[in-house]
Scaffold this active site. Structure first.
Site, mmCIF file in Angstrom:
data_model
loop_
_atom_site.group_PDB
_atom_site.id
_atom_site.type_symbol
_atom_site.label_atom_id
_atom_site.label_comp_id
_atom_site.label_asym_id
_atom_site.label_seq_id
_atom_site.Cartn_x
_atom_site.Cartn_y
_atom_site.Cartn_z
ATOM 1 N N SER A 145 7.968 -10.005 -9.880
ATOM 2 C CA SER A 145 7.276 -8.720 -9.997
ATOM 3 C C SER A 145 6.909 -8.387 -11.433
ATOM 4 O O SER A 145 7.502 -8.921 -12.368
ATOM 5 C CB SER A 145 8.162 -7.605 -9.457
ATOM 6 O OG SER A 145 8.399 -7.804 -8.096
ATOM 7 N N HIS A 159 8.953 -19.733 -3.795
ATOM 8 C CA HIS A 159 8.060 -18.660 -4.248
ATOM 9 C C HIS A 159 8.309 -17.375 -3.441
ATOM 10 O O HIS A 159 8.507 -16.305 -4.006
ATOM 11 C CB HIS A 159 6.599 -19.101 -4.114
ATOM 12 C CG HIS A 159 5.615 -18.063 -4.562
ATOM 13 N ND1 HIS A 159 5.349 -17.819 -5.886
ATOM 14 C CD2 HIS A 159 4.873 -17.169 -3.855
ATOM 15 C CE1 HIS A 159 4.474 -16.828 -5.979
ATOM 16 N NE2 HIS A 159 4.166 -16.408 -4.755
ATOM 17 N N GLU A 173 12.239 -4.958 -9.409
ATOM 18 C CA GLU A 173 11.902 -3.736 -8.661
ATOM 19 C C GLU A 173 12.200 -3.945 -7.177
ATOM 20 O O GLU A 173 12.134 -5.059 -6.668
ATOM 21 C CB GLU A 173 10.436 -3.348 -8.897
ATOM 22 C CG GLU A 173 9.443 -4.462 -8.650
ATOM 23 C CD GLU A 173 8.571 -4.243 -7.432
ATOM 24 O OE1 GLU A 173 8.713 -3.196 -6.813
ATOM 25 O OE2 GLU A 173 7.785 -5.143 -7.110
ATOM 26 N N THR A 224 -0.062 -6.408 -1.647
ATOM 27 C CA THR A 224 0.430 -5.236 -2.381
ATOM 28 C C THR A 224 -0.515 -5.004 -3.556
ATOM 29 O O THR A 224 -1.460 -5.769 -3.734
ATOM 30 C CB THR A 224 1.857 -5.466 -2.933
ATOM 31 O OG1 THR A 224 1.766 -6.345 -4.052
ATOM 32 C CG2 THR A 224 2.779 -6.082 -1.898
ATOM 33 N N CYS A 225 -0.237 -3.982 -4.373
ATOM 34 C CA CYS A 225 -1.176 -3.745 -5.477
ATOM 35 C C CYS A 225 -1.073 -4.827 -6.552
ATOM 36 O O CYS A 225 -1.970 -4.982 -7.362
ATOM 37 C CB CYS A 225 -0.996 -2.360 -6.062
ATOM 38 S SG CYS A 225 0.674 -1.989 -6.550
ATOM 39 N N ASN A 226 0.023 -5.582 -6.535
ATOM 40 C CA ASN A 226 0.163 -6.630 -7.549
ATOM 41 C C ASN A 226 -0.050 -8.049 -7.040
ATOM 42 O O ASN A 226 -0.053 -8.984 -7.826
ATOM 43 C CB ASN A 226 1.535 -6.546 -8.221
ATOM 44 C CG ASN A 226 1.582 -5.448 -9.260
ATOM 45 O OD1 ASN A 226 0.553 -5.136 -9.860
ATOM 46 N ND2 ASN A 226 2.727 -4.859 -9.452
ATOM 47 N N ARG A 227 -0.176 -8.193 -5.732
ATOM 48 C CA ARG A 227 -0.373 -9.556 -5.219
ATOM 49 C C ARG A 227 -0.993 -9.563 -3.836
ATOM 50 O O ARG A 227 -0.808 -8.624 -3.059
ATOM 51 C CB ARG A 227 0.952 -10.316 -5.197
ATOM 52 C CG ARG A 227 1.954 -9.810 -4.176
ATOM 53 C CD ARG A 227 3.259 -10.576 -4.223
ATOM 54 N NE ARG A 227 3.928 -10.340 -5.492
ATOM 55 C CZ ARG A 227 4.136 -11.268 -6.414
ATOM 56 N NH1 ARG A 227 3.744 -12.507 -6.198
ATOM 57 N NH2 ARG A 227 4.739 -10.970 -7.540
ATOM 58 N N ALA A 229 4.552 22.871 -20.955
ATOM 59 C CA ALA A 229 3.797 22.541 -19.745
ATOM 60 C C ALA A 229 2.649 21.586 -20.055
ATOM 61 O O ALA A 229 1.591 21.633 -19.447
ATOM 62 C CB ALA A 229 3.287 23.817 -19.085
ATOM 63 N N GLY A 230 2.867 20.696 -20.996
ATOM 64 C CA GLY A 230 1.846 19.710 -21.347
ATOM 65 C C GLY A 230 1.860 18.532 -20.384
ATOM 66 O O GLY A 230 2.401 18.616 -19.284
ATOM 67 N N LYS A 231 1.270 17.414 -20.843
ATOM 68 C CA LYS A 231 1.151 16.219 -20.000
ATOM 69 C C LYS A 231 2.541 15.692 -19.584
ATOM 70 O O LYS A 231 2.782 15.412 -18.409
ATOM 71 C CB LYS A 231 0.387 15.145 -20.798
ATOM 72 C CG LYS A 231 -0.146 14.023 -19.968
ATOM 73 C CD LYS A 231 -1.374 14.453 -19.175
ATOM 74 C CE LYS A 231 -1.392 13.708 -17.842
ATOM 75 N NZ LYS A 231 -1.958 14.513 -16.754
#
Lengths: 354, 147
Positions: free
Chosen positions: A109, A99, A114, A49-52, A190-192
């Site tokens: 996480s 684990h 999550e 995954t993007c974290n592990r 309509a900003g960020k």
């Protein structure tokens, strides 16, 4: 037989290393067969995954196994082993089982509790199963990991509450209107932040969104990217009659919405409930508006306060979750000892046969 | 005759009880949201619009049943005893009850009032229901049979 895990995660390695270690879904089948044929793993699964990035394996002997897996990962990521090795962690048997169970439950996480990781563990297991890389042990191991995650989520508050300001606001709005998909949302500014909010709302299936901005072109440009419509600032009073949820994020110095305006709006709306989310700093909505009947006002501090509250609740729940995990690990190990390990021919038994 | 009168009156009380329950839950949930508290109550109680829908439907249904029950009572009284109205305490209270729920129902229907106020009044209204249903028989003499 032993179960091993070797991998990197968001705590052990920075993103630059993790992204090099990641396995794309196209790479996994070949990697699984190499793990089994060349590294001698009897059963294997890859969680990326993007974290592990983690490799789970079952193998007959512990000697040299971690070194071989380190070598395998270093070749895969194109990183020298000396550089990679300090970033890797590994554990064996009941520790590796714990684990995996903690990972699946979201306890390991970056955002505690999550839920996405559960789907990712499931996908990793399905892929390994599809390519014949799992047997009796890993079928039992992963099914119990998924089962543990479900128990943890249902029996503790670990997954409760949003993890961002936006999701907390959504949670609150859902307790006012039930279904956001039918709600009309008026976005002022309509900003960020306005754009981020719009994207989140689109993800949630909100279809009726009006974007209002001092510059109508800017509003139109943003509205065009999503299925929203742009409205001029002069129509504010009229749009307020129609909206269910109003999100403000302008940098205007004074209060954009004063108490008298909203009180008048509420009479014209026949007291239909109105949810105001004020993301502006300084605030765009007069705080006393929140005292009006059937008006629900939340500002940035309210949302951040609730976010902290959720975070503390999750931390409190994680201790409780670990108790459940420990129970499930003990149950798995007992099952595994009885079903798999006891059937192994021990070396003395083999000698006796000879 | 008497059966229709009794059954619809009792069913209207049940509907008012449901309205009271939904109203009370609405008041609790509304308080959680207004005070920005996301505790156990917040997570487990339904949303405000669901509670309001149940509350309003139950008030409307209860009012309709009470109307049927009372008209049957009035007509029945005329047929069985020869008088439309005997001024019995239970009759006076029931008429009051009918007027109260009529006002509440119309106010909600015409949207002059919504949310918290309707919920609060449906809870208070049920106190009057309880008094009409139980209180009268014990505290004030009536020829209506007590339960």
């Amino acid at each position: 037989m032993h179960i091993v895990v070797v991998g990197v995660n968001h705590r052990s390695a920075p993103i630059e290393i993790r992204e090099r270690m990641a396995f794309s879904s196209a790479q996994v089948p070949a990697a699984l067969s190499r793990l089994r044929e060349e590294l001698g793993l009897e059963e294997a699964a890859i969680l990326s995954t993007c974290n592990r990035v983690e490799i789970y394996g079952m193998l007959p002997a512990q000697e040299g196994a971690v070194a071989r897996l380190e070598e395998f990962l270093s070749v895969h990521g194109g990183l020298p082993r000396e550089e990679l090795a300090p970033r890797l962690y590994s554990s064996w048997d009941s520790h590796s089982v714990r684990h995996l169970f903690r990972v699946a439950s979201g306890l390991d996480s970056m955002v505690l509790g999550e839920a996405e990781i559960l789907q990712q563990v499931k996908a990793a297991y399905e892929t390994a199963r599809l390519h014949g890389a799992v047997g009796k042990t890993f079928n039992g191991l992963f099914q119990r990991a998924l089962n543990t995650a479900k128990s943890v989520r249902s029996q503790t508050a670990i997954g409760r509450g949003g993890t961002s300001v936006g999701s907390v606001a959504v949670e609150l709005a859902q307790k006012i209107f039930s279904h956001l998909s039918g709600a009309t949302v008026l976005l002022i500014g309509a900003g960020k932040i306005g754009e981020l909010t719009l994207r989140r709302l689109a993800d949630r299936g909100v279809t009726r969104v009006r974007v209002m901005n001092r510059s109508l072109e800017r509003a139109a440009a943003l509205a065009d990217q999503y299925t929203a419509s742009a409205v001029p600032l002069e129509h504010l009073a009229m749009e307020l009659l129609d909206a269910d949820i109003v999100v403000t994020s302008t940098s205007a110095p004074g209060h954009l919405l004063a108490q008298e305006d909203i009180a008048q709006t509420m009479r014209a709306r026949h007291q239909r409930p109105l949810c105001l989310v004020d993301l502006g700093v300084p605030r765009n909505v007069d705080p006393t508006v929140g005292e009006l009947e059937n008006v629900y006002l939340f500002d940035v501090d309210d949302l951040k306060g609730l976010l902290d509250h959720h975070h503390r609740e999750r931390q409190a729940a994680s201790a409780q979750a670990d108790v459940i995990v420990d129970q499930k690990v003990t149950q798995f190990v007992a099952w595994w000892e009885m079903e798999v390990r006891s059937c192994e021919p021990s070396s003395s038994a083999l000698a006796a046969v000879r | 005759m008497v059966i229709v009168h009794t059954v619809s009156s009792l069913l209207s009380y049940v509907a008012f009880l449901v309205a009271c329950g939904a109203g009370a839950l609405f008041l609790i949930q509304e308080r959680q949201i207004k005070r920005k508290r996301m505790g156990i109550l917040f997570h487990h109680l339904p949303s405000l619009d669901q509670l309001e829908r149940v509350n309003v439907l139950a008030i409307g249904l209860g009012f309709a049943l009470l109307t049927v029950g009372l008209s049957w009572g009035v007509v029945g009284s005329r047929l069985l005893r020869g008088v439309w109205w005997s001024g019995d305490p239970k009759e006076i209270l029931s008429a009051t009850l009918w007027v109260c729920y009529c006002i509440l129902w119309l106010a909600r229907l015409r949207a002059t009032m919504r949310g918290r106020r309707v919920a609060l009044l449906s809870v208070l209204g049920f106190a009057l229901v309880l008094f009409t249903f139980l209180g009268v028989s014990w505290l004030v003499p009536t020829w209506h049979p007590s339960l």
